[in-house]
Scaffold this motif. Structure first.
Motif, PDB file in Angstrom:
ATOM      1  N   SER A 189       9.532  -3.233  -7.777  1.00 50.40           N
ATOM      2  CA  SER A 189      10.052  -3.562  -6.452  1.00 50.40           C
ATOM      3  C   SER A 189       9.308  -2.737  -5.410  1.00 50.40           C
ATOM      4  CB  SER A 189      11.550  -3.267  -6.361  1.00 50.40           C
ATOM      5  OG  SER A 189      11.789  -1.871  -6.327  1.00 50.40           O
ATOM      6  N   SER A 190       9.479  -3.112  -4.153  1.00 54.58           N
ATOM      7  CA  SER A 190       8.928  -2.322  -3.056  1.00 54.58           C
ATOM      8  C   SER A 190       9.528  -0.923  -3.071  1.00 54.58           C
ATOM      9  CB  SER A 190       9.238  -2.986  -1.717  1.00 54.58           C
ATOM     10  OG  SER A 190       8.734  -4.295  -1.659  1.00 54.58           O
ATOM     11  N   GLN A 191       8.778   0.032  -2.499  1.00 52.69           N
ATOM     12  CA  GLN A 191       9.232   1.412  -2.448  1.00 52.69           C
ATOM     13  C   GLN A 191       9.091   1.949  -1.030  1.00 52.69           C
ATOM     14  OE1 GLN A 191      10.271   3.474  -5.200  1.00 52.69           O
ATOM     15  NE2 GLN A 191      10.389   1.523  -6.294  1.00 52.69           N
ATOM     16  N   PRO A 208       1.283  -3.928   4.454  1.00 48.08           N
ATOM     17  CA  PRO A 208       0.796  -4.222   3.114  1.00 48.08           C
ATOM     18  C   PRO A 208       0.208  -3.038   2.376  1.00 48.08           C
ATOM     19  CG  PRO A 208      -0.751  -5.004   4.746  1.00 48.08           C
ATOM     20  CD  PRO A 208       0.436  -4.479   5.494  1.00 48.08           C
ATOM     21  N   GLY A 209      -0.132  -1.957   3.053  1.00 49.83           N
ATOM     22  CA  GLY A 209      -0.834  -0.868   2.389  1.00 49.83           C
ATOM     23  C   GLY A 209       0.086   0.054   1.628  1.00 49.83           C
ATOM     24  N   ALA A 210      -0.481   0.793   0.692  1.00 51.85           N
ATOM     25  CA  ALA A 210       0.300   1.722  -0.108  1.00 51.85           C
ATOM     26  C   ALA A 210       0.046   3.169   0.283  1.00 51.85           C
ATOM     27  CB  ALA A 210      -0.026   1.539  -1.587  1.00 51.85           C
ATOM     28  N   GLY A 211      -0.817   3.409   1.252  1.00 51.21           N
ATOM     29  CA  GLY A 211      -1.159   4.773   1.627  1.00 51.21           C
ATOM     30  C   GLY A 211      -0.065   5.431   2.443  1.00 51.21           C
ATOM     31  N   PRO A 212      -0.017   6.767   2.430  1.00 56.54           N
ATOM     32  CA  PRO A 212       0.998   7.474   3.211  1.00 56.54           C
ATOM     33  C   PRO A 212       0.714   7.393   4.704  1.00 56.54           C
ATOM     34  CG  PRO A 212      -0.547   9.024   2.268  1.00 56.54           C
ATOM     35  CD  PRO A 212      -0.899   7.673   1.704  1.00 56.54           C
ATOM     36  N   LEU A 213       1.764   7.503   5.489  1.00 53.34           N
ATOM     37  CA  LEU A 213       1.627   7.561   6.937  1.00 53.34           C
ATOM     38  C   LEU A 213       1.467   9.025   7.307  1.00 53.34           C
ATOM     39  CD1 LEU A 213       4.469   5.066   7.867  1.00 53.34           C
ATOM     40  CD2 LEU A 213       2.136   4.611   7.172  1.00 53.34           C
ATOM     41  N   LEU A 214       0.260   9.420   7.638  1.00 54.07           N
ATOM     42  CA  LEU A 214      -0.051  10.836   7.778  1.00 54.07           C
ATOM     43  C   LEU A 214       0.401  11.379   9.132  1.00 54.07           C
ATOM     44  CD1 LEU A 214      -3.633  10.838   6.265  1.00 54.07           C
ATOM     45  CD2 LEU A 214      -1.493  11.441   5.141  1.00 54.07           C
ATOM     46  N   ALA A 245       4.040  -9.527  -3.868  1.00 51.08           N
ATOM     47  CA  ALA A 245       3.407  -8.258  -4.231  1.00 51.08           C
ATOM     48  C   ALA A 245       4.125  -7.099  -3.554  1.00 51.08           C
ATOM     49  CB  ALA A 245       1.935  -8.270  -3.845  1.00 51.08           C
ATOM     50  N   PRO A 246       4.946  -6.351  -4.287  1.00 53.65           N
ATOM     51  CA  PRO A 246       5.595  -5.177  -3.702  1.00 53.65           C
ATOM     52  C   PRO A 246       4.559  -4.149  -3.264  1.00 53.65           C
ATOM     53  CG  PRO A 246       6.587  -5.761  -5.822  1.00 53.65           C
ATOM     54  CD  PRO A 246       5.331  -6.563  -5.695  1.00 53.65           C
ATOM     55  N   ALA A 247       4.914  -3.353  -2.266  1.00 57.78           N
ATOM     56  CA  ALA A 247       4.043  -2.283  -1.790  1.00 57.78           C
ATOM     57  C   ALA A 247       4.878  -1.022  -1.630  1.00 57.78           C
ATOM     58  CB  ALA A 247       3.386  -2.665  -0.470  1.00 57.78           C
ATOM     59  N   THR A 248       4.206   0.081  -1.353  1.00 51.37           N
ATOM     60  CA  THR A 248       4.873   1.360  -1.132  1.00 51.37           C
ATOM     61  C   THR A 248       4.467   1.902   0.224  1.00 51.37           C
ATOM     62  OG1 THR A 248       4.894   1.881  -3.498  1.00 51.37           O
ATOM     63  CG2 THR A 248       5.161   3.722  -1.967  1.00 51.37           C
ATOM     64  N   ILE A 249       5.446   2.314   1.025  1.00 49.20           N
ATOM     65  CA  ILE A 249       5.133   2.987   2.277  1.00 49.20           C
ATOM     66  C   ILE A 249       5.827   4.342   2.287  1.00 49.20           C
ATOM     67  CG2 ILE A 249       4.806   0.858   3.578  1.00 49.20           C
ATOM     68  CD1 ILE A 249       7.528   1.381   4.890  1.00 49.20           C
ATOM     69  N   SER A 250       5.229   5.279   2.999  1.00 51.63           N
ATOM     70  CA  SER A 250       5.790   6.617   3.135  1.00 51.63           C
ATOM     71  C   SER A 250       6.004   6.915   4.607  1.00 51.63           C
ATOM     72  CB  SER A 250       4.853   7.662   2.524  1.00 51.63           C
ATOM     73  OG  SER A 250       4.689   7.448   1.142  1.00 51.63           O
TER      74      SER A 250
END
Length: 352
Positions: free
Chosen positions: A307-309, A250-256, A280-285
């Protein structure tokens, strides 16, 4: 009066029919306890009160081979302090095999390393503090592999390591679980629902991959699953705040990434990866590469405006299914770009 034993070495048999085979209590201290034989009793070793064991070793490695005859039967109960605990043999018990608790005292283990076998109903039960827990062997429990109700600051499952249970391989409830590093196999559920913190999992590096399989990863409400390194993700994931879904991040923060990884990691999806909740779209990196196998599916949340990213710094290799999950609303023709990667190869086999 405090008692002190500098070095206690067992090459034969220490046993008890009704009590612990070795009891260390009060202000007593055992500097080094070394076992290459058998310690057996209803409770194998009982370390309690303000008692201290500096170094406890079970078995020794000889040219990389475990000491098959080193056995602690009845487990280890620690409510005192153990500086270093190393198992190169077998520690077994009917209930919790290694039981670390703060009951009336410290309940502290500095460094716990398992190269052998820890097996019982619960492999390791922690209600106290373990600074570092490293596994290169097998930790197995019919109910829990590792149950944490205290604090484990670092949990490392190495290349040859297996943490397994037919129920929860790892359960951390109301305690604190630091970063989980997995270059081996974790088979069974990972339940951190009541931990109220993010779950951070770092996979292997180079040619080594960590595998998460055979269960469900349950997150705390409003918390994130942060993945990095080389991981094969064959588990499903659930976040209670958004309702059940195959895999939710669910989080939008980057995967460090962590500096010591030394190479680009790969996230391999052989399950179902859903980015965001149903509405609720979210963004993952992904810091590294994303590979989706023919058994994998990617669920993309779509609303009338967004949309999700997924952002991948390296290569995205695609196969399997792409599923659009549409939120309620009024839609007009629109183009959504949901995947950004350094390079993209392959195609989704099915699009729903």
């Amino acid at each position: 009066m405090a008692a002190y034993i500098g070095v206690l070495t067992n090459n034969g048999l220490i046993s008890s029919r009704s009590n612990s085979a070795i009891t260390n209590t009060g202000n007593s201290t055992i500097g080094v306890l070394s076992n290459t034989g058998t310690i057996s009793g209803p409770g194998g070793i009982f370390n309690y009160g303000r008692a201290d064991i500096g170094v406890l070793t079970n078995g020794t490695l000889t040219n990389g081979t475990l000491a098959s005859n080193a056995l602690i039967r009845g487990g280890l109960y620690n409510a005192g302090t153990i500086g270093v605990l190393t198992n190169d043999g077998t520690i077994s018990g009917a209930n919790a095999v290694i039981y670390n608790t703060t009951s009336n005292s410290a309940g502290s283990i500095g460094v716990l390393t398992n190269n052998g076998l820890i097996t019982g109903q619960t492999g390791i039960h922690n209600g106290g503090t373990i600074l570092t827990l490293t596994n290169f062997g097998t930790i197995s429990g019919s109910t829990f592999g590792i149950a944490n109700f205290g604090t484990i600051r670092a949990l490392n499952n190495g290349v040859r390591g297996t943490i397994t249970s037919s129920s929860d391989a790892i359960k951390s409830s109301s305690g604190g679980l630091g970063v989980l590093t997995n270059s081996g196999l974790i088979s069974g559920n990972i339940d951190v629902m009541n931990q109220n913190q993010d779950l951070n999992i770092i996979g292997g590096s180079g040619a080594n991959f960590g595998t998460l399989s055979g269960g469900l990863i349950t997150l705390s409400a409003q918390r994130n699953l942060n993945l990095s390194g080389n991981l094969i993700l064959a588990d499903s994931v659930e976040a209670p705040s958004t309702g059940p879904a195959p895999i939710i991040i669910p989080g939008a923060g980057p995967l460090l990434p962590l500096p010591f990884l030394g190479s680009i990691g790969t996230l391999t999806n052989s399950g179902v990866l859903q980015i965001g909740s149903s509405n609720a779209p979210a963004t993952i990196s992904v810091i590294g590469n994303y590979t989706q196998t023919s058994a994998g599916a990617l669920n993309v949340i779509v609303t009338p405006t967004a949309s999700s990213q997924m952002n991948v710094t390296g290569a995205a290799t695609l196969a399997g299914a792409l599923n659009y999950v549409f939120a309620p609303g009024t839609y007009t023709p629109h183009t959504y770009a949901f995947l950004n990667a350094g390079t993209i190869s392959g195609n989704f086999t099915t699009i729903n």
